[in-house]
Motif scaffolding. Structure first.
Motif, PDB file in Angstrom:
ATOM      1  N   TRP A 275       5.317   2.656  -1.738  1.00  0.00           N
ATOM      2  CA  TRP A 275       3.938   2.171  -1.681  1.00  0.00           C
ATOM      3  C   TRP A 275       2.972   3.296  -2.018  1.00  0.00           C
ATOM      4  O   TRP A 275       3.255   4.469  -1.753  1.00  0.00           O
ATOM      5  N   SER A 276       1.820   2.917  -2.532  1.00  0.00           N
ATOM      6  CA  SER A 276       0.805   3.922  -2.835  1.00  0.00           C
ATOM      7  C   SER A 276       0.259   4.505  -1.535  1.00  0.00           C
ATOM      8  O   SER A 276       0.388   3.915  -0.464  1.00  0.00           O
ATOM      9  N   LYS A 277      -0.371   5.673  -1.655  1.00  0.00           N
ATOM     10  CA  LYS A 277      -0.721   6.422  -0.446  1.00  0.00           C
ATOM     11  C   LYS A 277      -2.002   5.956   0.232  1.00  0.00           C
ATOM     12  O   LYS A 277      -2.589   6.667   1.041  1.00  0.00           O
ATOM     13  N   ASN A 278      -2.427   4.741  -0.101  1.00  0.00           N
ATOM     14  CA  ASN A 278      -3.495   4.103   0.674  1.00  0.00           C
ATOM     15  C   ASN A 278      -2.940   2.912   1.459  1.00  0.00           C
ATOM     16  O   ASN A 278      -3.680   2.129   2.014  1.00  0.00           O
ATOM     17  N   THR A 279      -1.594   2.805   1.510  1.00  0.00           N
ATOM     18  CA  THR A 279      -0.973   1.620   2.121  1.00  0.00           C
ATOM     19  C   THR A 279      -0.448   1.925   3.524  1.00  0.00           C
ATOM     20  O   THR A 279       0.253   2.921   3.732  1.00  0.00           O
ATOM     21  N   PHE A 280      -0.812   1.065   4.473  1.00  0.00           N
ATOM     22  CA  PHE A 280      -0.166   1.097   5.780  1.00  0.00           C
ATOM     23  C   PHE A 280       1.080   0.214   5.692  1.00  0.00           C
ATOM     24  O   PHE A 280       0.992  -0.949   5.294  1.00  0.00           O
ATOM     25  N   ASN A 281       2.214   0.761   6.046  1.00  0.00           N
ATOM     26  CA  ASN A 281       3.481   0.057   5.888  1.00  0.00           C
ATOM     27  C   ASN A 281       4.110  -0.114   7.276  1.00  0.00           C
ATOM     28  O   ASN A 281       4.678   0.808   7.839  1.00  0.00           O
ATOM     29  N   LEU A 282       3.949  -1.292   7.867  1.00  0.00           N
ATOM     30  CA  LEU A 282       4.331  -1.511   9.262  1.00  0.00           C
ATOM     31  C   LEU A 282       5.261  -2.717   9.322  1.00  0.00           C
ATOM     32  O   LEU A 282       4.815  -3.861   9.263  1.00  0.00           O
ATOM     33  N   ASN A 283       6.550  -2.456   9.371  1.00  0.00           N
ATOM     34  CA  ASN A 283       7.539  -3.512   9.193  1.00  0.00           C
ATOM     35  C   ASN A 283       8.374  -3.745  10.432  1.00  0.00           C
ATOM     36  O   ASN A 283       8.550  -2.855  11.243  1.00  0.00           O
ATOM     37  N   THR A 284       8.933  -4.937  10.500  1.00  0.00           N
ATOM     38  CA  THR A 284       9.930  -5.214  11.528  1.00  0.00           C
ATOM     39  C   THR A 284      11.182  -5.737  10.833  1.00  0.00           C
ATOM     40  O   THR A 284      11.131  -6.761  10.147  1.00  0.00           O
ATOM     41  N   LYS A 285      12.271  -5.016  10.984  1.00  0.00           N
ATOM     42  CA  LYS A 285      13.529  -5.412  10.345  1.00  0.00           C
ATOM     43  C   LYS A 285      14.612  -5.442  11.412  1.00  0.00           C
ATOM     44  O   LYS A 285      14.762  -4.474  12.159  1.00  0.00           O
ATOM     45  N   ARG A 286      15.352  -6.555  11.468  1.00  0.00           N
ATOM     46  CA  ARG A 286      16.348  -6.643  12.540  1.00  0.00           C
ATOM     47  C   ARG A 286      17.543  -7.481  12.099  1.00  0.00           C
ATOM     48  O   ARG A 286      17.389  -8.457  11.373  1.00  0.00           O
ATOM     49  N   ALA A 287      18.706  -7.087  12.584  1.00  0.00           N
ATOM     50  CA  ALA A 287      19.932  -7.833  12.299  1.00  0.00           C
ATOM     51  C   ALA A 287      20.631  -8.176  13.606  1.00  0.00           C
ATOM     52  O   ALA A 287      20.627  -7.374  14.545  1.00  0.00           O
ATOM     53  N   ILE A 288      21.204  -9.370  13.647  1.00  0.00           N
ATOM     54  CA  ILE A 288      22.078  -9.728  14.766  1.00  0.00           C
ATOM     55  C   ILE A 288      23.493  -9.775  14.215  1.00  0.00           C
ATOM     56  O   ILE A 288      23.768 -10.479  13.235  1.00  0.00           O
ATOM     57  N   VAL A 289      24.380  -9.000  14.812  1.00  0.00           N
ATOM     58  CA  VAL A 289      25.706  -8.812  14.233  1.00  0.00           C
ATOM     59  C   VAL A 289      26.763  -9.405  15.176  1.00  0.00           C
ATOM     60  O   VAL A 289      26.890  -8.995  16.326  1.00  0.00           O
ATOM     61  N   GLU A 290      27.501 -10.376  14.647  1.00  0.00           N
ATOM     62  CA  GLU A 290      28.542 -11.037  15.450  1.00  0.00           C
ATOM     63  C   GLU A 290      29.836 -10.214  15.418  1.00  0.00           C
ATOM     64  O   GLU A 290      29.937  -9.203  14.726  1.00  0.00           O
TER      65      GLU A 290
END
Lengths: 476, 403
Positions: A275-290
């Protein structure tokens, strides 16, 4: 070297990433986060009521939850004014939910993705490609042989219409509920675009699928949602890339990623974030593993003004495992706060976390991670290794791991080191005829090599190239 | 959120009475009254929070139940060699007011947090250790036995240039009191240029006692402040051992050991701030948990922008003997100067099965084998302790607990 790699070697970053196109939108929401905006998005997508209800509930969570401000050393979010962000821009394309031919796209969008090297990559190394421009997926294609095996790779908006049962069951319910955090709530209210991937039992998709996310307009927010369901015994590698031109005002990217890894399934999720340096990058990434499943998160965070990203794996079944590989590079004005979270909730589960961070020219990196081993998750093991390299005395490197161990029959190890780029190493390489910059670049490449060698070659090349550009100070 | 208000009887009058009994000068009374007045606005000491969890819950402490400053009672030994001044607090007030005025609160802000301010307002006992220039002194020993519901203790150590001292301070509990108790100890060390301090502490309070301890040293040029922090007793301990490496070439080594059983809760921190050039820190902590005991460990190595040529190391190892126990750990590196060599490591695990197998194959019973391995686990920290008496005491208490 293939033409794709030639393309990736392109040194002109203006041509590679920072070019701007005139905004041509079909629909553009107002700024800010209101019920009207949420209803407009849902209405424009002709969504079923249940999805609108979920959006409105997420909006309530957003309104109730405080901004995260009390994490030690966290990026400053005070400059992020969500009321000034335009959350929804639908570009003016003829076909909704993704053309399957690049030629069907308007010239400026076609040109954008060509510069980013996406059609080339598609031809050479990928099973399928999705391309999102602003808030909408404009291109979506997958090789027919995968469709025949029942693999689904489609734009998330379309999946709401075509696979309502699967989406209803998995979308922001057990994996990332909107109540999880302030930005998950925001995401739940205004999400748009993203990918839906479904891999049937025992199907191995042997070439990666890729999605590319491009923000073109100033002051907008991009909130794509990715939902991956890997049935038992299946295997898939999903890759996402992202970039945006640089503007004077702030952009916001707040993606949501949910991965369901079935029994003995294997999902690899790789991200190269630029992302360009004016971007706030606030993510939620999650996995459920059986049981017996394996989740791999590979993240290279090069861009953005501020990143907060902690890909999470919930190891729910026996012998489930998670591997996290994370590279962060913070240059001037950047604060990259990233790491990993793993919950060991069953016996014989395993996790590894490898983090490499580089800070330069006043940049700030922070490894922040949590490993939780629940009572009863016996014979579990986790190993965390964090290494940081600092270029100069204006930069900052923090390491903040958290370990919660509620079970005794475990093997838990954490190690971290921080050091400067070695004068002796630079001197040695200079004595072999390299100039200062090349010497440092070579040291950095060596520093991250244990991680890049885990990536498919195209991405290793891309990542190395981005780091070279970062070192030259030539990325916006 | 500010902390709960303490019992109404802890009033200005209470503070005046404590100060009066020690015959304190006005400035010290004012410091105490200011701290009392500040309580309403002060926060509890920081505790680590992760999503959905507070690692230690200090807000559950019932101060009304166990703070009773006017009935403070203790047995105290304060012994040291002749060339060092080892003064009970009242004597220090009478004889060394100048020193107290200069140093009291110079290392730890008397209103740093709610529990420190409470201690400032209410401490009724303490020790001042003064080591003159070029004096080398060993075997300063302070022992405090708490006989009352609550006890607030204060220790100040001042070392002049090129002096050295070893201090052993112990806390335990005497006569039993019905219900819960509270012990609070604040320790300030001002280590002068090129001086060398080893301060060892062995906390062995009974298991109805809640314990707050804050120990901090400021190290001047070429000074060394070494800590040994042993925690065995108490129901809940919130303890932080901290060093400001303010002087060029200053050093610290912090050695921690804890052994929790039953439902004990230890919240232990070791922190160092590298504030200038050529400083070195080594933080080493080992802990064992049995039964339902729980440990929380935070280690902080903070390297400032001006701290060129820093070396900073941290190791923490926890051994879990029971499935019901829990070990939480967060070793943190905060590095603002690139001319640094820093590392930390942390492990949590059980007794190694191969070690057990080896021992039992040598005809040792399971329990004997386990106990020997636990004792062996503490050896690396015991070896760091310069004061023999402390080393022996700690080893003996570990052995006792294993029985």
């Amino acid at each position: 070297m293939s033409s794709e790699q030639d393309q990736l070697k392109q040194t002109n970053t203006e041509e590679r990433f920072e070019f701007k196109k005139e905004e041509r939108s079909a629909v553009r929401s107002d700024k800010g986060l209101t019920e009207e905006v949420v209803r407009l998005i849902s209405d424009d997508k002709d969504e079923p009521d249940w999805m609108l209800d979920r959006r409105l509930r997420a909006l309530e969570h957003w309104q109730e939850m405080p901004m995260p401000t009390d994490w030690p050393g966290q990026p400053d979010l005070t400059e992020l004014n969500v009321e000034e962000i335009v959350p929804y821009i639908r570009p003016d394309v003829d076909k909704r939910s993704g053309a399957d031919s690049w030629e069907d796209l308007p010239d400026e969008i076609q040109d954008t993705f060509e510069k980013l090297g996406i059609p080339d990559a598609e031809r050479e190394a990928l099973s399928g490609v999705g391309a999102q421009y602003e808030s909408e997926v404009v291109y979506q294609n997958m090789q027919e042989r995968w469709e025949e095996k029942g693999v689904v790779f489609m734009n998330m908006d379309k999946a709401v219409q075509e696979h309502p049962d699967l989406v209803k069951e998995h979308f922001m319910t057990s994996c990332v509920p909107p109540s999880d955090n302030k930005f998950a709530a925001l995401h739940g209210a205004v999400w748009s675009g993203g990918s839906f991937v479904y891999v049937p039992e025992d199907v191995t998709v042997n070439m990666p699928v890729q999605a590319y996310f491009r923000m073109n307009s100033e002051g907008m927010g991009q909130f794509e949602h990715t939902l991956i369901i890997a049935e038992p015994g299946s295997e898939v590698h999903y890759i996402e890339g992202c970039s945006a031109p640089k503007y004077g005002t702030h952009n916001l990217h707040s993606g949501g990623v949910e991965v369901f890894v079935g029994e003995d399934a294997h999902v690899q999720y790789s991200t190269v974030q630029n992302w360009s340096k004016n971007t706030f990058n606030l993510n939620t990434k999650r996995a459920i593993v059986e049981k017996g499943g394996r989740m791999e998160w590979i993240s290279g965070s090069m861009g953005s003004k501020a990143t907060m990203l902690y890909p999470c794996s919930i190891l729910k079944g026996r012998e489930a495992s998670a591997n996290n590989i994370t590279i962060a590079f913070a240059g001037e004005g950047q604060n990259i706060d990233t790491g990993a979270k793993v919950y060991h909730n069953a016996p014989n589960t395993k996790s590894t976390i490898e983090s490499k961070s580089i800070s330069k020219d006043g940049g700030r990196t922070n490894y922040r991670g949590l490993v939780h081993i629940s009572e009863g998750a016996e014979n579990s093991s986790t190993s965390v290794e964090c290494d940081a390299l600092m270029f100069d005395n204006e930069s900052t490197s923090d390491t903040m791991p958290y370990m919660e161990i509620d079970e005794s029959k475990v093997d838990v190890a954490h190690e971290a080191t921080v050091g400067k780029i070695g004068d002796e190493d630079v001197f040695y390489l200079q004595s072999r005829g390299l100039d200062d910059d090349d010497a440092k670049q070579m040291i950095v490449s060596g520093f991250i090599e244990p991680i890049t060698e885990e990536l498919p070659i195209e991405y290793a090349v891309e990542l190395n190239r981005l780091i070279e550009l970062e070192m030259e100070g030539s990325l916006g | 959120m500010t902390a709960a208000q303490v019992h109404e009887t802890i009033s200005e009058e209470t503070v005046r009475q404590i100060s009066d009994e020690l015959d304190e000068p006005d400035w010290l009374l004012e410091t105490r009254l200011d701290a009392l007045a500040a309580l309403d606005d002060l926060e509890m000491p920081d505790v680590i929070r992760t999503p959905g969890r507070d690692w230690t819950n200090l807000h559950a402490l019932d101060f009304e139940e166990f703070v009773d400053p006017l009935n403070a009672a203790e047995d105290k030994d304060q012994i040291g060699p002749d060339e060092v001044e080892v003064l009970p607090f009242a004597e220090a007030v009478a004889e060394r007011e100048d020193l107290l005025r200069e140093q009291f609160g110079s290392v730890i802000d008397p209103e740093e947090n709610y529990l420190v301010a409470l201690s400032t307002a209410l401490f009724s006992t303490g020790t001042v250790v003064y080591v003159p220039e070029n004096v080398d002194a060993e075997d300063v020993t302070i022992r405090t036995t708490q006989n009352s519901r609550s006890l607030f203790n204060y220790t100040l150590v001042v070392t002049e240039q090129s002096s050295s001292v070893t201090i052993l301070e112990r806390q335990d509990t005497g006569e039993s009191v019905d219900g819960e108790r509270y012990y609070s100890g604040v320790v300030e060390i001002a280590a002068g240029e090129n001086s060398h301090v080893q301060y060892g502490s062995l906390q062995d309070l009974d298991e109805e006692t809640y314990n707050y301890a804050l120990k901090r040293g400021d190290a001047a040029d070429y000074a060394t402040v070494n800590w040994v922090d042993g925690n065995l007793g108490s129901r809940l301990t919130k303890s932080s051992v901290e060093t400001n490496l303010d002087g060029e070439g200053s050093e610290t080594k912090t050695v921690g050991a804890f052994f929790g059983h039953d439902d004990q809760h230890f919240d232990i921190a070791a922190r160092v701030w590298h504030n200038t050039a050529h400083t070195t820190a080594d933080l080493v902590t080992r802990g064992v948990l049995d039964d339902e005991a729980r440990s929380v460990y935070e280690g902080v190595q903070d390297v400032g922008r001006e701290a060129w040529d820093t070396n900073s190391y941290q190791r923490e190892n926890t051994l879990m003997l029971s499935d019901e126990s829990e070990a939480d750990a967060s070793p943190k590196l905060i590095i603002n100067n690139h001319d640094t060599e820093a590392s930390h490591s942390a492990t949590v695990g059980q007794i190694d099965e191969e070690d057990m197998f080896y021992m039992t194959s040598r005809a040792l019973g399971d329990e004997t084998a386990r106990n020997m391995l636990v004792e062996g686990f503490f050896v690396p920290v015991l070896e760091e302790i310069e004061v023999e008496e402390l080393r022996d005491d700690l080893a003996a208490r570990v052995r006792e607990r294993l029985q």
